[in-house]
Design a protein around this motif. Structure first.
Motif, PDB file in Angstrom:
ATOM      1  N   LEU A  90     -25.173 -13.772 -26.535  1.00  0.00           N
ATOM      2  CA  LEU A  90     -26.327 -13.276 -25.789  1.00  0.00           C
ATOM      3  C   LEU A  90     -27.449 -12.849 -26.733  1.00  0.00           C
ATOM      4  N   ALA A  91     -28.667 -13.226 -26.374  1.00  0.00           N
ATOM      5  CA  ALA A  91     -29.849 -12.841 -27.143  1.00  0.00           C
ATOM      6  C   ALA A  91     -30.509 -11.605 -26.554  1.00  0.00           C
ATOM      7  N   GLN A  92     -30.129 -11.255 -25.334  1.00  0.00           N
ATOM      8  CA  GLN A  92     -30.712 -10.087 -24.664  1.00  0.00           C
ATOM      9  C   GLN A  92     -29.689  -9.484 -23.717  1.00  0.00           C
ATOM     10  N   ASP A  93     -29.924  -8.236 -23.345  1.00  0.00           N
ATOM     11  CA  ASP A  93     -29.062  -7.587 -22.361  1.00  0.00           C
ATOM     12  C   ASP A  93     -29.241  -8.274 -21.010  1.00  0.00           C
ATOM     13  N   LEU A  94     -28.148  -8.385 -20.263  1.00  0.00           N
ATOM     14  CA  LEU A  94     -28.199  -8.986 -18.930  1.00  0.00           C
ATOM     15  C   LEU A  94     -27.998  -7.914 -17.868  1.00  0.00           C
ATOM     16  N   PRO A  95     -28.511  -8.145 -16.657  1.00  0.00           N
ATOM     17  CA  PRO A  95     -28.371  -7.164 -15.575  1.00  0.00           C
ATOM     18  C   PRO A  95     -26.926  -6.829 -15.215  1.00  0.00           C
ATOM     19  N   ASN A  96     -25.988  -7.729 -15.524  1.00  0.00           N
ATOM     20  CA  ASN A  96     -24.582  -7.481 -15.171  1.00  0.00           C
ATOM     21  C   ASN A  96     -23.872  -6.563 -16.165  1.00  0.00           C
ATOM     22  N   ALA A 147     -18.462 -15.196 -11.592  1.00  0.00           N
ATOM     23  CA  ALA A 147     -19.182 -13.983 -11.974  1.00  0.00           C
ATOM     24  C   ALA A 147     -20.561 -13.865 -11.340  1.00  0.00           C
ATOM     25  N   SER A 148     -21.273 -14.994 -11.178  1.00  0.00           N
ATOM     26  CA  SER A 148     -22.676 -14.876 -10.760  1.00  0.00           C
ATOM     27  C   SER A 148     -23.048 -15.702  -9.534  1.00  0.00           C
ATOM     28  N   GLY A 149     -22.081 -16.288  -8.852  1.00  0.00           N
ATOM     29  CA  GLY A 149     -22.395 -17.012  -7.627  1.00  0.00           C
ATOM     30  C   GLY A 149     -22.798 -18.450  -7.868  1.00  0.00           C
ATOM     31  N   ILE A 150     -23.651 -18.965  -6.981  1.00  0.00           N
ATOM     32  CA  ILE A 150     -24.037 -20.377  -7.020  1.00  0.00           C
ATOM     33  C   ILE A 150     -25.531 -20.498  -7.297  1.00  0.00           C
ATOM     34  N   THR A 151     -25.863 -21.359  -8.247  1.00  0.00           N
ATOM     35  CA  THR A 151     -27.253 -21.702  -8.559  1.00  0.00           C
ATOM     36  C   THR A 151     -27.394 -23.200  -8.369  1.00  0.00           C
ATOM     37  N   THR A 152     -28.455 -23.648  -7.671  1.00  0.00           N
ATOM     38  CA  THR A 152     -28.657 -25.082  -7.473  1.00  0.00           C
ATOM     39  C   THR A 152     -30.109 -25.458  -7.747  1.00  0.00           C
TER      40      THR A 152
END
Length: 122
Positions: free
Chosen positions: A86-92, A36-41
């Motif tokens: 979720l505690a807040q709305d997300l950009p997705n 869903a959101s790609g790669i985070t490192t």
């Protein structure tokens, strides 16, 4: 190995960043690979801390549960069920109050009693 993984998951589920950090090597490599959101490192304990603290506000609660694991003395592959509110709305487009449910695999590597790698795939 199993005790270290369980301690990490307990700290993660409790949103206890200092307890998570206490288990990590200074040069820990972390990656999250998500459809869903790609790669985070991150490539150090301090980078991991920054990411972990940023993510705290996204969820009112979160839980990783072990479904299955394969362990050696220095590495583990762990199938994880993940649930978070979720505690807040997300950009997705996901909205506060919605529940995320994912299944994934996490790879842990340990050296000298510290986690040196966490790779999450979901």
């Amino acid at each position: 190995m199993e005790e270290i993984i369980q301690a990490y998951l307990t700290a993660y589920n409790g949103k206890d960043v200092p307890a998570m950090l206490a288990l990590l090597d200074e040069a820990v490599f972390f990656e999250n690979v998500s459809n869903a959101s790609g790669i985070t490192t991150t490539r150090s304990k301090s980078e991991f801390e920054t990411l972990a603290l940023q993510s705290l506000n996204f969820f009112s609660e979160r839980r990783q549960s072990v479904r299955f694991q394969v362990l050696s003395d220095t590495a583990a592959a762990v199938e994880i069920d993940y649930r978070a509110t979720l505690a807040q709305d997300l950009p997705n487009g996901l909205k506060a109050g919605e529940t995320l449910r994912l299944r994934g695999v996490s790879i842990f590597e340990v050296s000298q009693g510290k986690i040196t790698r966490i790779s999450d795939y979901s």
